[in-house]
Design a protein around this motif. Structure first.
Motif, PDB file in Angstrom:
ATOM      1  N   THR A 244      -3.985  -2.801 -12.539  1.00 22.76           N
ATOM      2  CA  THR A 244      -3.001  -3.504 -11.709  1.00 22.76           C
ATOM      3  C   THR A 244      -2.926  -2.880 -10.319  1.00 22.76           C
ATOM      4  O   THR A 244      -3.630  -1.906 -10.010  1.00 22.76           O
ATOM      5  N   LEU A 245      -2.031  -3.420  -9.504  1.00 24.38           N
ATOM      6  CA  LEU A 245      -1.826  -2.908  -8.151  1.00 24.38           C
ATOM      7  C   LEU A 245      -0.861  -1.725  -8.115  1.00 24.38           C
ATOM      8  O   LEU A 245      -0.641  -1.136  -7.057  1.00 24.38           O
ATOM      9  N   ALA A 246      -0.282  -1.384  -9.260  1.00 23.79           N
ATOM     10  CA  ALA A 246       0.772  -0.368  -9.297  1.00 23.79           C
ATOM     11  C   ALA A 246       0.326   0.973  -8.714  1.00 23.79           C
ATOM     12  O   ALA A 246       1.081   1.611  -7.969  1.00 23.79           O
ATOM     13  N   SER A 247      -0.873   1.410  -9.039  1.00 21.61           N
ATOM     14  CA  SER A 247      -1.334   2.718  -8.560  1.00 21.61           C
ATOM     15  C   SER A 247      -1.408   2.754  -7.033  1.00 21.61           C
ATOM     16  O   SER A 247      -1.102   3.779  -6.406  1.00 21.61           O
ATOM     17  N   PHE A 248      -1.771   1.626  -6.409  1.00 25.45           N
ATOM     18  CA  PHE A 248      -1.819   1.564  -4.947  1.00 25.45           C
ATOM     19  C   PHE A 248      -0.408   1.587  -4.364  1.00 25.45           C
ATOM     20  O   PHE A 248      -0.179   2.172  -3.302  1.00 25.45           O
ATOM     21  N   ALA A 249       0.517   0.940  -5.059  1.00 27.41           N
ATOM     22  CA  ALA A 249       1.909   0.953  -4.604  1.00 27.41           C
ATOM     23  C   ALA A 249       2.461   2.375  -4.619  1.00 27.41           C
ATOM     24  O   ALA A 249       3.117   2.811  -3.665  1.00 27.41           O
ATOM     25  N   TYR A 250       2.201   3.115  -5.699  1.00 28.78           N
ATOM     26  CA  TYR A 250       2.693   4.494  -5.793  1.00 28.78           C
ATOM     27  C   TYR A 250       2.027   5.382  -4.752  1.00 28.78           C
ATOM     28  O   TYR A 250       2.667   6.268  -4.164  1.00 28.78           O
ATOM     29  N   TYR A 251       0.739   5.130  -4.471  1.00 25.02           N
ATOM     30  CA  TYR A 251       0.042   5.870  -3.407  1.00 25.02           C
ATOM     31  C   TYR A 251       0.724   5.632  -2.066  1.00 25.02           C
ATOM     32  O   TYR A 251       0.907   6.560  -1.264  1.00 25.02           O
ATOM     33  N   ARG A 252       1.132   4.407  -1.813  1.00 25.50           N
ATOM     34  CA  ARG A 252       1.782   4.068  -0.545  1.00 25.50           C
ATOM     35  C   ARG A 252       3.107   4.805  -0.402  1.00 25.50           C
ATOM     36  O   ARG A 252       3.455   5.262   0.691  1.00 25.50           O
TER      37      ARG A 252
END
Length: 266
Positions: A244-252
């Motif tokens: 999912t996109l979740a890991s990119f959101a947490y990186y942001r």
């Protein structure tokens, strides 16, 4: 630090982040500030190396672009992805971007505004993942004109540096019932004409500021951005097929916090 090394660093940053939902513009503003590479030359360089990232997608999806340009694909009633889908996806953001180009460049290109964009964009991605259901469209060729237009509307959010064009379009695609991979591919494809127009528009305005002495630096940045963007796109599509996109959101979130302390606390 030598200009060639700066070109490699920023070329890598551009290539990695241009098509990932983390905001390439935001990263280049932050990294440029950290390296002390700012001003007119930096602005021209950052626009120029984006053309390398654009070329990588054009090369990667060359067969699809070729098919879209066939006469039957120019019909609104043709099956599969067509030029009409591309226009539907880019006209909204091109219109708003043209009208607001000057205030965006004047007021939104700073570390502080990028940090805001990173956080709000991350929240939007998590919300999209939360509300998304089983996708009804799993192949980019099955995206409808209506869906393409709505994705174009979501893309307007990316005019705020740090929000991310791919982040807004992929999240919008999820909300519309399109799979992550299909939404990502559509995001990559509509980025080619959109970014090409935006880059050429910016370059024409600063053409007189280009210097022959900078050719080597620009060529290095362009080449690095092309190679790294190609690898990044191939990896990202494989990633979205199982994640999912979740890991990119947490990186942001992490990047926003780190940037805030770097620019405003130290």
């Amino acid at each position: 630090m030598s200009e060639n090394l700066i070109a490699i660093i920023i070329g890598i940053v551009e290539g990695v982040t241009e098509y990932l939902p983390v905001s390439s513009t935001g990263h280049m503003i932050l990294v440029g500030s950290m390296l002390g590479f700012e001003g007119e030359k930096a602005s021209v360089f950052e626009v120029f190396i984006q053309l390398g990232a654009i070329l990588s997608v054009l090369f990667l999806y060359r067969d699809k672009f070729s098919r879209m340009m066939r006469p039957q694909k120019l019909s609104i009633y043709g099956s599969g992805l067509s030029v009409k889908h591309i226009l539907a996806g880019i006209v909204p953001v091109m219109g708003i971007g043209y009208l607001l180009h000057k205030p965006i460049k004047t007021y939104l290109f700073s570390p502080y505004t990028v940090i805001i964009g990173l956080i709000v964009g991350a929240i939007f991605m998590l919300v999209a993942e939360k509300v998304s259901k089983r996708p009804s469209v799993t192949n980019v060729d099955n995206i409808t004109l209506k869906q393409a237009f709505y994705i174009g509307l979501f893309q307007i959010l990316a005019l705020w540096p740090g929000f991310s064009r791919s982040g807004s379009t992929i999240s919008g695609g999820l909300i519309l019932g399109i799979s992550r991979a299909a939404a990502a591919e559509f995001s990559f494809i509509i980025a080619v004409p959109l970014m090409a127009v935006a880059c050429l528009y910016d370059l024409l305005k600063v053409w007189d500021k280009l210097n022959l002495a900078d050719i080597q630096m620009f060529a290095i940045g362009f080449s690095v951005a092309f190679v790294v963007a190609y690898i990044s796109v191939v990896w990202f599509i494989k990633f979205l097929n199982k994640s999912t996109l979740a890991s990119f959101a947490y990186y942001r979130f992490v990047l926003a916090i780190a940037s805030y302390y770097y620019f405003f606390k130290f």
